[in-house]
Scaffold this motif. Structure first.
Motif, PDB file in Angstrom:
ATOM      1  N   ILE A 172       6.515  10.124   2.312  1.00 13.49           N
ATOM      2  CA  ILE A 172       5.788  11.266   1.756  1.00 13.49           C
ATOM      3  C   ILE A 172       6.729  12.448   1.568  1.00 13.49           C
ATOM      4  O   ILE A 172       6.747  13.107   0.514  1.00 13.49           O
ATOM      5  CB  ILE A 172       4.604  11.634   2.664  1.00 13.49           C
ATOM      6  N   GLY A 173       7.543  12.723   2.573  1.00 15.39           N
ATOM      7  CA  GLY A 173       8.491  13.837   2.486  1.00 15.39           C
ATOM      8  C   GLY A 173       9.502  13.644   1.367  1.00 15.39           C
ATOM      9  O   GLY A 173       9.836  14.585   0.636  1.00 15.39           O
TER      10      GLY A 173
ATOM     11  N   PRO B 139       9.207  16.321  10.517  1.00 17.20           N
ATOM     12  CA  PRO B 139       9.561  17.367  11.481  1.00 17.20           C
ATOM     13  C   PRO B 139      10.074  16.852  12.825  1.00 17.20           C
ATOM     14  O   PRO B 139      10.852  17.529  13.485  1.00 17.20           O
ATOM     15  CB  PRO B 139       8.248  18.140  11.669  1.00 17.20           C
TER      16      PRO B 139
ATOM     17  N   ARG C 159       1.250   4.177  -2.924  1.00 20.67           N
ATOM     18  CA  ARG C 159       1.105   5.601  -2.659  1.00 20.67           C
ATOM     19  C   ARG C 159       2.333   6.360  -3.164  1.00 20.67           C
ATOM     20  O   ARG C 159       2.202   7.443  -3.745  1.00 20.67           O
ATOM     21  CB  ARG C 159       0.887   5.844  -1.161  1.00 20.67           C
TER      22      ARG C 159
ATOM     23  N   LEU D 106       9.121   3.603  13.701  1.00 23.50           N
ATOM     24  CA  LEU D 106       7.672   3.441  13.641  1.00 23.50           C
ATOM     25  C   LEU D 106       7.204   3.473  12.187  1.00 23.50           C
ATOM     26  O   LEU D 106       7.720   4.261  11.379  1.00 23.50           O
ATOM     27  CB  LEU D 106       6.977   4.574  14.394  1.00 23.50           C
TER      28      LEU D 106
ATOM     29  N   ARG E 123       5.798   8.940   6.979  1.00 20.51           N
ATOM     30  CA  ARG E 123       6.097  10.379   6.868  1.00 20.51           C
ATOM     31  C   ARG E 123       7.354  10.597   6.026  1.00 20.51           C
ATOM     32  O   ARG E 123       7.420  11.513   5.202  1.00 20.51           O
ATOM     33  CB  ARG E 123       6.316  11.000   8.241  1.00 20.51           C
TER      34      ARG E 123
ATOM     35  N   LEU F 124       2.291   9.373  -5.882  1.00 23.67           N
ATOM     36  CA  LEU F 124       2.833  10.705  -5.602  1.00 23.67           C
ATOM     37  C   LEU F 124       3.877  11.113  -6.632  1.00 23.67           C
ATOM     38  O   LEU F 124       4.037  12.299  -6.927  1.00 23.67           O
ATOM     39  CB  LEU F 124       3.447  10.737  -4.195  1.00 23.67           C
TER      40      LEU F 124
ATOM     41  N   LEU G 289      -3.016   4.460   6.390  1.00 21.60           N
ATOM     42  CA  LEU G 289      -2.021   5.146   5.560  1.00 21.60           C
ATOM     43  C   LEU G 289      -2.537   6.506   5.119  1.00 21.60           C
ATOM     44  O   LEU G 289      -1.813   7.507   5.169  1.00 21.60           O
ATOM     45  CB  LEU G 289      -1.677   4.303   4.328  1.00 21.60           C
TER      46      LEU G 289
ATOM     47  N   GLN H  62       3.526  19.460   7.819  1.00 20.32           N
ATOM     48  CA  GLN H  62       4.345  20.269   6.905  1.00 20.32           C
ATOM     49  C   GLN H  62       3.789  21.685   6.793  1.00 20.32           C
ATOM     50  O   GLN H  62       4.533  22.665   6.827  1.00 20.32           O
ATOM     51  CB  GLN H  62       4.338  19.645   5.501  1.00 20.32           C
TER      52      GLN H  62
ATOM     53  N   ARG I 176       0.841  -1.208   0.000  1.00 21.08           N
ATOM     54  CA  ARG I 176       0.000   0.000   0.000  1.00 21.08           C
ATOM     55  C   ARG I 176       0.872   1.252   0.000  1.00 21.08           C
ATOM     56  O   ARG I 176       0.600   2.220  -0.703  1.00 21.08           O
ATOM     57  CB  ARG I 176      -0.895  -0.059   1.239  1.00 21.08           C
ATOM     58  N   VAL I 177       1.912   1.253   0.818  1.00 20.32           N
ATOM     59  CA  VAL I 177       2.825   2.401   0.856  1.00 20.32           C
ATOM     60  C   VAL I 177       3.495   2.570  -0.502  1.00 20.32           C
ATOM     61  O   VAL I 177       3.635   3.688  -1.011  1.00 20.32           O
ATOM     62  CB  VAL I 177       3.892   2.239   1.960  1.00 20.32           C
TER      63      VAL I 177
ATOM     64  N   THR J 120       4.522   4.699  11.168  1.00 22.34           N
ATOM     65  CA  THR J 120       3.973   6.029  10.897  1.00 22.34           C
ATOM     66  C   THR J 120       5.088   7.009  10.525  1.00 22.34           C
ATOM     67  O   THR J 120       4.931   7.819   9.618  1.00 22.34           O
ATOM     68  CB  THR J 120       3.219   6.566  12.127  1.00 22.34           C
ATOM     69  N   ASP J 121       6.223   6.915  11.200  1.00 21.52           N
ATOM     70  CA  ASP J 121       7.342   7.799  10.872  1.00 21.52           C
ATOM     71  C   ASP J 121       7.931   7.467   9.505  1.00 21.52           C
ATOM     72  O   ASP J 121       8.304   8.354   8.738  1.00 21.52           O
ATOM     73  CB  ASP J 121       8.423   7.714  11.946  1.00 21.52           C
TER      74      ASP J 121
ATOM     75  N   ASP K 175       7.863  14.302  -1.951  1.00 15.60           N
ATOM     76  CA  ASP K 175       7.709  15.747  -2.157  1.00 15.60           C
ATOM     77  C   ASP K 175       9.040  16.368  -2.574  1.00 15.60           C
ATOM     78  O   ASP K 175       9.080  17.236  -3.455  1.00 15.60           O
ATOM     79  CB  ASP K 175       7.225  16.426  -0.871  1.00 15.60           C
TER      80      ASP K 175
END
Lengths: 328, 85
Positions: free
Chosen positions: A270-271, A293, A154, A261, A267, A158, B44, B55, A150-151, A263-264, A274
């Motif tokens: 995604i970062g 962050p 995504r 994690l 993140r 992106l 997700l 952000q 799934r990740v 979740t991290d 981007d």
């Protein structure tokens, strides 16, 4: 977050192109500078100003490196491979006195052969950035598990509009074919899944020996493991993340020194996407721009190898990568 | 910037991000729309939404707070509260 200095040519107000010259600080034991000569030449041929700071004995402390890094765009700290990535640097970047983040990489020095192999493959990747018609393509690697697939989906979505992706997750390609595929010389690869100090859990386990004693293909520019512990030295003399640049598999790698994690890591994914879409050109720039962050998310990670490894692919890499057979 | 404008801007931003994550979402989402039950978001999607919020607004959202992001309303409330802090 402090602004990342663009390592590109800009046009001044007077219409004359002004080139921002990237500065790299190489901190290396005096006795091993010669092993990295080929890479030093490759950096300089690309117009990178390299400041070489040698030392004898103990590795310089991180605090001293922060001070020394003011005004530079990247740091490569080379030292005795008996030191662990977790102890030599505080994270994948340092923060200088002005608050600017500087990508900071670690290079474990084992022996002349290993050092020179790294230098040769990193130099090979540097030279790609001088070729015309550069292409950006990203290998998407991952463990066969719904969460990680799934990740990967995504990440692909992106990047879809800007960057070509090659999906080589464990559900569509076996380990040996994946290892060979990484030898096509793409600029960047992401792995998502579980990880250990010895390697990836995906593909029924990937270890450094699967890449062979000397990797015969083109090195990948940078290989990022968004998972636990691939840069950890727990019960191992050399972590998987460290072995990849030393074996010539990649000019740079990225891995965590401890548990992370999901979740991290999401993140991070995604970062990083981007940052790629925004035009990051080196692995150091990618990491600094893409970092989440929270310190808890970025502090476990370490950059290994060339912090200025360009993310461009080898000349025929995309063509070769598209020819890699995957399961339907 | 007054509170109403700020809330409106945040609502526009969050709604935009929801639609970027799931392009199939209809326009004009009700503020009470629940991410999981009504919009079929998975974990997700939620993490991506939170990452975008971090952000944009310079927030650091601990994982323990993720459970507060259950709807557009609740998300707005969280952002406004933490920006003011």
């Amino acid at each position: 977050m402090a602004e990342v200095r663009q390592l590109r040519a800009i046009a001044s107000a007077g219409g004359v192109n002004a080139v921002i010259v990237p500065h790299l600080l190489l901190v290396v034991p005096k006795a091993q500078v010669g092993d990295l000569w080929v890479l030093l030449q490759a950096w300089r041929q690309r117009g990178i100003e390299v400041v070489v700071q040698t030392y004898s004995g103990e590795l310089p402390a991180a605090a001293r490196l922060c001070d020394a890094s003011t005004g530079v765009d990247a740091l490569l700290l080379a030292g005795d491979a008996r030191r662990a990535p977790a102890t030599v640097l505080p994270g994948p970047f340092l923060t200088d006195r002005s608050g600017r983040r500087i990508p900071a990489a670690w290079l474990p020095l084992r022996n002349a052969e290993s050092n020179r192999r790294f230098a040769a493959s990193a130099a090979q990747v540097q030279r790609r950035a001088r070729e015309p018609h550069q292409q950006m393509a990203v290998a998407l690697l991952g463990q066969w598990h719904p969460r990680y697939l799934r990740v990967t989906d995504r990440i692909a979505a992106l990047l879809e509009s800007c960057v070509r992706t090659l999906r080589w997750t464990s559900d569509v390609i076996g380990r040996d074919d994946m290892v060979r595929a990484l030898g096509t010389g793409l600029g960047l690869g992401f792995y998502v899944g579980h990880g250990r100090p010895s390697g990836w859990v995906g593909y029924q386990g990937v270890r450094r020996h699967h890449f062979g004693a000397s990797h015969g293909g083109e090195p990948i520019g940078a290989l990022l493991s968004l998972c636990c512990r691939t840069a950890s030295r727990r019960r191992i003399g050399l972590s998987y993340a460290e072995s990849l640049p030393l074996q010539g598999v990649a000019a740079a790698s990225f891995g965590a020194t401890s548990e992370t994690l999901h979740t991290d890591n999401t993140r991070w994914a995604i970062g990083l996407c981007d940052a790629l879409v925004a035009g990051a050109e080196t692995v150091g720039e990618l990491i600094v721009r893409g970092a989440p962050p929270s310190a808890s998310a970025y502090a476990p990670y370490r950059l290994i190898g060339d912090p200025l490894a360009p993310l461009t692919s080898a000349r025929t890499a995309v063509f070769d990568a598209l020819a890699v057979t995957t399961y339907p | 910037m007054n509170a109403t404008t700020m809330t409106g801007d945040i609502l526009d931003f969050v709604t935009g991000e929801l639609c970027a994550i799931r392009p199939s979402l209809p326009a004009g989402l009700p503020p009470t729309a629940r991410y999981t039950a009504d919009l079929n978001f998975d974990s997700l999607d939620l993490v991506e939404l939170v990452a975008r919020i971090e952000q944009r607004y310079g927030l650091k959202v601990p994982d323990a707070d993720l459970q507060q992001f259950v709807s557009l309303d609740a998300t707005l409330q969280y952002i406004v509260t933490h920006i003011e802090r």
